[in-house]
Design a protein around this motif. Structure first.
Motif, short mmCIF file in Angstrom:
data_model
loop_
_atom_site.label_atom_id
_atom_site.label_comp_id
_atom_site.label_asym_id
_atom_site.label_seq_id
_atom_site.Cartn_x
_atom_site.Cartn_y
_atom_site.Cartn_z
N CYS A 37 0.83 -1.21 0.00
CA CYS A 37 0.00 0.00 0.00
C CYS A 37 0.86 1.26 0.00
N GLY A 38 2.17 1.10 0.28
CA GLY A 38 3.05 2.27 0.25
C GLY A 38 3.27 2.91 1.61
N PHE A 39 2.72 2.32 2.67
CA PHE A 39 2.94 2.93 3.99
C PHE A 39 4.42 2.83 4.38
N GLY A 40 4.85 1.63 4.72
CA GLY A 40 6.29 1.41 4.94
C GLY A 40 6.90 2.15 6.11
N GLY A 41 6.13 2.44 7.16
CA GLY A 41 6.71 3.11 8.33
C GLY A 41 7.19 4.50 7.97
N THR A 42 8.45 4.81 8.30
CA THR A 42 8.95 6.16 8.01
C THR A 42 9.12 6.40 6.51
N PHE A 43 9.02 5.34 5.69
CA PHE A 43 9.01 5.52 4.24
C PHE A 43 7.90 6.50 3.84
N SER A 44 6.78 6.44 4.59
CA SER A 44 5.61 7.26 4.26
C SER A 44 5.90 8.76 4.37
N VAL A 45 6.89 9.13 5.17
CA VAL A 45 7.24 10.55 5.28
C VAL A 45 8.64 10.87 4.72
N LYS A 46 9.49 9.84 4.62
CA LYS A 46 10.81 10.08 4.02
C LYS A 46 10.73 10.06 2.48
#
Lengths: 493, 253
Positions: free
Chosen positions: B181-190
């Motif tokens: 879904c593209g969340f990926g923890g801090t991936f979502s803001v980095k």
């Protein structure tokens, strides 16, 4: 007054990898290219489905992967031994072995060999090692034209472009774009494309075949990489689909192969594992159309002068990292690129180097060292969804290595400015339940204050990276911890 | 399964995000497990799996979470959490973090505790050996199998087995369900742009099902997809698997 620069022999690539900005910036630009998005979505979806179908046919696929992993791991553990054995076998069979510590040394060796033959052009088999050392540009600087003969590499070269995929370097192009490139460029570098060529794959391939034919027949020197190098026999192996490789490997009088030192396999028997793993993982085929093996020089048959340049270029540095070294098992199949949801949306150029996608994000920063903005950003170019690790034919734990490299990046000084502070605050909050309990007083207060709504809309920085496109839920008015304490008696847990 | 608490004693691993943001999910786990005869306890020392820190590269900040986890849960035979991702982190990353800390005792203990840690779907199907939990949920839903539940915790088809036995439930297949879904923890803001591009495709697929509810086993991923759906005013409600399984016909009346 400087001398007039000599005219180039081959199309100039439009960009260089030097000074590429970080992944986030490249990715943002690529996301805005609808043609690229469409081309990538179509291509990756198709090749993913083919791979899945071909892998499902193999009852012992998991055992094959384990065998591939075991062979590669063992070989890397004893790499010094196998490399010495490879050199000995190659030399015994009439090949000349050269060792190159880095890209510059490798390029210099190749240039010297070509110049010694007194020629100013070479034909090339598609090769990642030569891409990695940027051999074509080094040859160009030395006045030698290197002609790519793989169809997709030809498209990239004629398009003044850079490859965006390990296996399908022109994956970012559709056939209408390919037709335009052929019509515009072929006539400047040899046999032109027919004026009435359509965008049908057969006609485009026909135009490429005619364009390349004269170059194949004229070439005195061929340059290749190798998918595998067999230590026991001194044989090099190239697997390919188009037959252009076979032409380059057999027609010229001199053959120079540039091979990464991790390509060695101990015995010819080990090869059978990889000839099954590689085509199914890469092109989604049971077998690749052409598998060429050659062992030094065979008098009267094929190239009579055979050179092998064994290149380190950072590999021994990767080998010294117990976690990161698994990346050296890579057989360049591209299954991880094709399955990656990030790659599918941004394409290979966003990764700013020769090796894109998940494998590029773990291999590139390790080979080059974590120094540039780009190499610090690549380990974060993943949602850690894990799909890459699941499809890898040699079971490289790509997500684990991404996390390992993030740990290395976080220890450098140049992480985003406020990140260490934010992490320290969150770390404090979650290091002890009493701290969390204390902070929940504020989160629940916010929940109560904002009780009229379920979500918040666009907010200023630092919330903006989230809320620019996504609403943010309002915290609970009572935390679970508070609810549990209120609803369960003292002394009861 | 008799309902007079003859079942196992279970420690609830609520997870930090559920504790603060989505307490209805761990409450539903309590309701569900108690209904199935378990004795549920909530060790207060627990905080977080530490994944936020680990996956951003800050191992040292994650180590206290491993210590907390071991301390809170080491006396339990069954530790159950409503999150494939957090449970996956406990099983897959805690031993690595404990090794990183250089504490041999922690390394041993974290491995032992990890073995006794279950996602709710695993605990129901494998330990309690039940797929029909007596749930009732008369709605059209679609299920997104979150990446870490499938590829790290490896819950397999257990959530589908459980959902297929829910009375009244109409489960619609989600196109491209296995895509992140593209969340990926801090991936979502980095990497917010790529994260949102991935999430937009997921949200579009969710909308195409005509479902009233989007179900997952991970509220963090759900928060991301719902954030996009809510921005579009799509009118699709998020719900955790445990909250569906906790609902009964009697409760609905």
């Amino acid at each position: 007054m400087t001398a007039e620069p000599q005219a180039r022999r081959t199309p100039a690539p439009s960009s260089t990898y030097l000074g590429m900005p970080k992944f986030q910036k490249n990715a943002k630009a690529k996301l805005d290219d609808p043609q690229l998005r469409k081309n990538l979505r179509y291509a990756t979806t198709t090749i993913r489905a083919k791979r899945a179908e071909r892998v499902a046919e193999v009852a012992d696929w998991e055992e094959l992967r384990q065998a591939g992993e075991a062979i590669k791991t063992r070989t890397l553990r004893h790499l010094d031994t196998y490399l010495a054995q490879l050199e000995e076998s190659l030399t015994r069979n009439g090949a000349t072995v050269h060792w190159a510590r880095d890209a510059a040394e490798a390029n210099q060796i190749v240039i010297g060999l070509v110049q010694a033959k007194g020629v100013d052009e070479v034909v090339k088999v598609k090769s990642m090692a030569t891409q990695e050392i940027d051999l074509n540009e080094a040859l160009e600087q030395a006045g030698i034209a290197a002609w790519e003969t793989d169809l997709a590499e030809l498209i990239v070269q004629l398009g003044h472009d850079r490859p965006s995929h390990i296996l399908v370097p022109a994956i970012h192009r559709n056939r209408a774009e390919v037709r335009e490139i052929f019509l515009r460029e072929m006539k400047q570098y040899g046999t032109p494309a027919p004026e009435d060529v359509s965008d049908s794959p057969a006609e485009l391939a026909g135009a490429a075949r005619r364009h390349l034919r004269e170059k194949f027949l004229r070439a005195k020197v061929g340059i290749s990489g190798a998918n595998f190098a067999i230590a026991e026999t001194g044989s090099l192996v190239v697997v390919e689909s188009e037959g252009n490789g076979r032409m380059c490997l057999t027609l010229p009088e001199t053959l120079i192969s540039v091979v990464g030192i991790e390509k060695v396999l101990p015995t010819i028997a080990d090869l059978e594992v990889f000839t099954r793993l590689l085509p199914r993982s890469s092109t989604g085929e049971r077998m690749n159309p052409y598998t060429s093996l050659w062992t030094g020089v065979t008098p009267g048959d094929g190239p009579q002068e055979v050179h092998v340049v064994l290149v380190d270029n950072g590999r021994t540095k990767v080998l010294s990292d117990p976690i990161g070294r698994a990346a050296l098992r890579c057989i360049r199949c591209s299954a991880c690129l094709n399955i990656c949801p990030v790659y599918e949306r941004v394409g290979g150029h966003a990764y700013g180097s020769v090796y894109p996608g998940p494998i590029g994000a773990i291999l590139g920063p390790q080979l080059r060292g974590i120094e540039t903005e780009l190499d610090k950003s690549l380990p974060y170019a993943s949602s850690l969804c894990g799909a890459c690790g699941d499809v890898c034919p040699v079971r490289i734990p790509i997500p684990d290595i991404l996390v390992h490299l993030r740990h290395k990046v976080a220890q450098t000084k140049h992480v985003p400015k406020l990140e260490p502070t934010a992490i320290a605050l969150a770390g404090w909050a979650l290091s002890d339940y009493r701290n969390l309990q204390f902070l929940e007083r504020f989160s629940t207060l916010a929940g109560k204050t904002l009780s009229s709504r379920s979500h918040l809309g666009a907010l200023p920085w630092p919330a903006s990276p989230w809320t620019n496109a996504r609403d943010l839920p309002v915290p609970a008015q009572e935390s679970f911890r508070q609810w549990w304490k209120n609803s369960h008696k003292e002394g009861e847990r | 399964m008799p309902s007079d608490a003859a079942g196992p004693r279970v420690a609830l691993f609520a997870t930090c995000i559920n504790d603060v943001m989505f307490p209805d999910t761990p409450k539903a786990v309590v309701t569900l497990l108690e209904r199935l005869g378990c004795t549920v306890e909530f060790p207060l020392e627990q905080t977080c799996c530490g994944q936020l820190f680990t996956n951003t590269g800050y191992y040292d900040a994650a180590v206290p979470n491993v210590r907390n986890y071991v301390k809170a849960f080491e006396s339990y035979d069954y530790i159950v959490g409503p999150s494939g991702s957090c449970v996956g982190a406990v099983r897959h990353q805690h031993p690595m973090l404990a090794d990183h800390s250089g504490d041999a005792g922690l390394a041993k203990a974290s491995r032992e505790v990890a073995l006794r840690t279950y996602d709710i779907s695993e605990f129901l199907v494998d330990v309690l050996q039940v797929t029909d939990v007596g749930a009732y949920f008369p709605h059209r839903v679609t299920y997104h199998p979150t990446c870490h539940s499938v590829r790290v915790a490896k819950v397999g088809d257990r959530p589908y087995q459980l959902l297929s036995k829910v009375k009244g439930l109409d489960l619609v297949a989600l196109p491209d369900a296995d895509q992140c879904c593209g969340f990926g923890g801090t991936f979502s803001v980095k990497n917010p742009d790529v994260s949102v591009a991935m999430g937009a495709d997921k949200a579009r697929n969710v909308r195409s099902t005509g479902a009233e509810y989007l179900v997952t086993g991970d509220n963090a991923c759900l928060m991301h997809i719902t954030g996009l759906l809510h921005r579009e005013r799509a009118g699709i409600k998020p719900i955790h698997l445990a909250q569906i399984l906790a609902q009964t016909e009697a409760g609905a009346r």
